[in-house]
Design an enzyme around this catalytic site. Structure first.
Site, PDB file in Angstrom:
ATOM      1  N   TYR A 146     -15.130  17.428 -15.200  1.00 31.64           N
ATOM      2  CA  TYR A 146     -15.606  16.040 -15.188  1.00 31.64           C
ATOM      3  C   TYR A 146     -16.543  15.819 -13.987  1.00 31.64           C
ATOM      4  O   TYR A 146     -16.252  16.257 -12.875  1.00 31.64           O
ATOM      5  CB  TYR A 146     -14.386  15.114 -15.115  1.00 31.64           C
ATOM      6  N   ASP A 149      -6.335  17.722 -15.533  1.00 31.37           N
ATOM      7  CA  ASP A 149      -6.794  16.379 -15.876  1.00 31.37           C
ATOM      8  C   ASP A 149      -6.612  16.234 -17.382  1.00 31.37           C
ATOM      9  O   ASP A 149      -7.256  16.947 -18.162  1.00 31.37           O
ATOM     10  CB  ASP A 149      -8.271  16.248 -15.471  1.00 31.37           C
ATOM     11  N   LYS A 155      -8.787   4.894 -19.240  1.00 33.76           N
ATOM     12  CA  LYS A 155      -9.170   5.302 -20.593  1.00 33.76           C
ATOM     13  C   LYS A 155      -8.050   4.986 -21.594  1.00 33.76           C
ATOM     14  O   LYS A 155      -7.829   3.830 -21.887  1.00 33.76           O
ATOM     15  CB  LYS A 155      -9.563   6.787 -20.579  1.00 33.76           C
ATOM     16  N   ARG A 161       0.843  -1.205   0.000  1.00 33.61           N
ATOM     17  CA  ARG A 161       0.000   0.000   0.000  1.00 33.61           C
ATOM     18  C   ARG A 161       0.880   1.257   0.000  1.00 33.61           C
ATOM     19  O   ARG A 161       0.513   2.280  -0.555  1.00 33.61           O
ATOM     20  CB  ARG A 161      -0.946   0.041   1.211  1.00 33.61           C
TER      21      ARG A 161
HETATM   22  C1  LIG Z   1     -13.021   8.677 -16.289  1.00 34.75           C
HETATM   23  C2  LIG Z   1     -12.498  10.011 -15.895  1.00 34.75           C
HETATM   24  C3  LIG Z   1     -12.086  10.279 -14.573  1.00 34.75           C
HETATM   25  C4  LIG Z   1     -12.247   9.267 -13.456  1.00 34.75           C
HETATM   26  O1  LIG Z   1     -11.473   8.139 -13.655  1.00 34.75           O
HETATM   27  P1  LIG Z   1     -11.859   6.685 -13.045  1.00 34.75           P
HETATM   28  O2  LIG Z   1     -10.723   5.838 -13.502  1.00 34.75           O
HETATM   29  O3  LIG Z   1     -13.184   6.308 -13.612  1.00 34.75           O
HETATM   30  O4  LIG Z   1     -11.920   6.850 -11.567  1.00 34.75           O
HETATM   31  C5  LIG Z   1     -11.561  11.526 -14.292  1.00 34.75           C
HETATM   32  N1  LIG Z   1     -11.474  12.478 -15.236  1.00 34.75           N
HETATM   33  C6  LIG Z   1     -11.863  12.267 -16.506  1.00 34.75           C
HETATM   34  C7  LIG Z   1     -11.749  13.364 -17.496  1.00 34.75           C
HETATM   35  C8  LIG Z   1     -12.391  11.030 -16.882  1.00 34.75           C
HETATM   36  O5  LIG Z   1     -12.797  10.825 -18.140  1.00 34.75           O
END
Ligand SMILES: *Cc1c(COP(=O)(O)O)cnc(C)c1O
Length: 394
Positions: free
Chosen positions: A111, A183, A208, A58
């Protein structure tokens, strides 16, 4: 250790140490262990006190750390940390740079998960957020107060694919003496490397594009070492560690990231261009199109020909037309998320943005019939044919 001296059960759980591997494995090994054994109490004390080494997964795990370092290298960052999800990474940054009385400035289109975290959770701990229109940098600057401790941005917004003027945003943050975190999930380092534009911290939902196959949930953040160290401590304290198995799958995804992203972006642009001409389509949002508000920013900040693999298609006929379009797709999956090998479509107003009123949707430039399409690796002609047959039935 002499196995002869021990009983059956002891021998079943105590083994000779793993064979030392003198050559470098070509692919990252899965260090599937929760704890690490030391040769001496002194060595253990030193690692617990911060010397390089591994103690408990962890806290740090070599597979998770290797993935984060690989992303840091792709982004041109000094250091990185990996997380159990993108949301865990976002949480760790927000917690690391706020405390009671702190203030965050974030985009109006932020988001949904990040919005929820700020509005539903951090607000209860005395952290206030102002959401503003990031297409107007003067508005962003004006929203900063003496209490502001963090500026939060996004490279590409969901779902209209607005492009943020990162160099201008970085200048605002520098002027205010606060870190700028962005992000970059919708971009990935195969489209844009925000650190080159003055951003301090970059965060990804690795779920993603980085993983790229819709089979792993994970997150990663990279940036300046001193800032990353603060975020690492929050990761440890909140228990948001990435599993070693998932880390290795995400690491493998990086091998094909530029290949996948380049192709997905090229297909997205081809589909966007064709749909923009379609009589049943009111509007297409994609920054590679000259009609997109931020086309010039896309040309300046994103790699050539890679303007995103997500497009938003708004058919004529409002909400029912949007839902019917999604219903009639035969190849593209009715599914949320993005960045995978399989193309996906989602009717925005009834799913990801269902909490928004029609007025709020309109203010965000989202039509009630808007459908977000995440382009995968299929043949462009097949994707276009699927969208065209669905549009023909509206
Ligand atoms: C999917 C997403 C997140 C969150 O990510 P998870 O892996 O689902 O927790 C944050 N920001 C953006 C722009 C996203 O598309």
């Amino acid at each position: 250790m002499n196995p002869e001296q021990y009983g059956e059960h002891t021998r079943a759980v105590h083994h000779a140490p793993p064979t030392p591997v003198l050559q470098r494995p070509l692919s990252p090994p899965v260090h599937r262990t929760t704890a690490f054994a030391f040769d001496s109490a002194q060595e253990m004390a030193e690692v617990f006190a911060g010397a390089p080494g591994w103690s408990y997964s962890r806290t740090d795990n070599p597979s998770a750390a290797d993935f984060a370092r690989a992303v840091a290298d792709l982004e041109g960052a000094e250091a990185g940390q990996s997380f159990a999800s993108g949301t865990a990474a976002v949480t760790a940054i927000l917690v690391a740079f706020t405390s009671v009385g702190a203030h965050v400035v974030a985009p109006r289109e932020v988001y949904g998960g990040t919005w929820g975290l700020l509005v539903n959770q951090l607000s209860r701990f005395g952290v206030a957020t102002t959401f503003v229109d990031f297409s107007d940098i003067a508005t962003v600057r004006a929203a900063i107060t003496p209490a502001t401790t963090l500026l939060w941005g996004e490279v590409l917004s969901n779902p209209t694919m607005a492009v943020t003027d990162l160099p201008a945003l970085a200048e605002v943050a520098r002027g205010a003496g606060i870190p700028l975190a962005v992000d970059a999930t919708f971009a990935s380092p195969a489209m844009c490397r925000p650190i080159e534009h003055g951003v301090d911290l970059v965060v990804h939902s690795a779920t993603k594009y980085l993983g790229g196959h819709s089979d792993v949930t994970g997150g990663v953040m990279v940036g300046r070492s001193d800032l990353v160290a603060r975020v690492r401590q929050v990761r440890i304290d909140t228990g948001a560690a990435l599993s070693p198995d998932d880390a290795v799958l995400l690491h493998r995804g990086l091998h094909t990231l530029p290949l996948r992203v380049a192709r997905q972006c090229a297909t997205a642009l081809e589909v966007a261009r064709a749909l923009e001409q379609h009589p049943a389509v009111e509007r297409v949002d994609h920054p590679g199109l000259p009609s997109h508000r931020d086309h010039a920013l896309a040309l300046r900040l994103l790699d050539e020909g890679r303007y995103g693999a997500v497009l938003t298609v708004t058919p004529r006929g409002g909400r029912s037309a949007g839902m019917a379009l999604v219903d009639r797709l035969q190849l593209i999956a009715r599914a949320t998320s993005l960045g995978g090998t399989v193309s996906k479509a989602v009717h925005i107003a009834s799913t990801t943005h269902r909490m928004l009123t029609p007025e709020a949707l309109a203010a965000g430039g989202i039509g009630e019939g808007a459908v977000r399409v995440s382009i995968g690796l299929e043949d462009p002609a097949d994707l276009l044919a699927d969208l065209e047959q669905a549009l023909a039935q509206l």
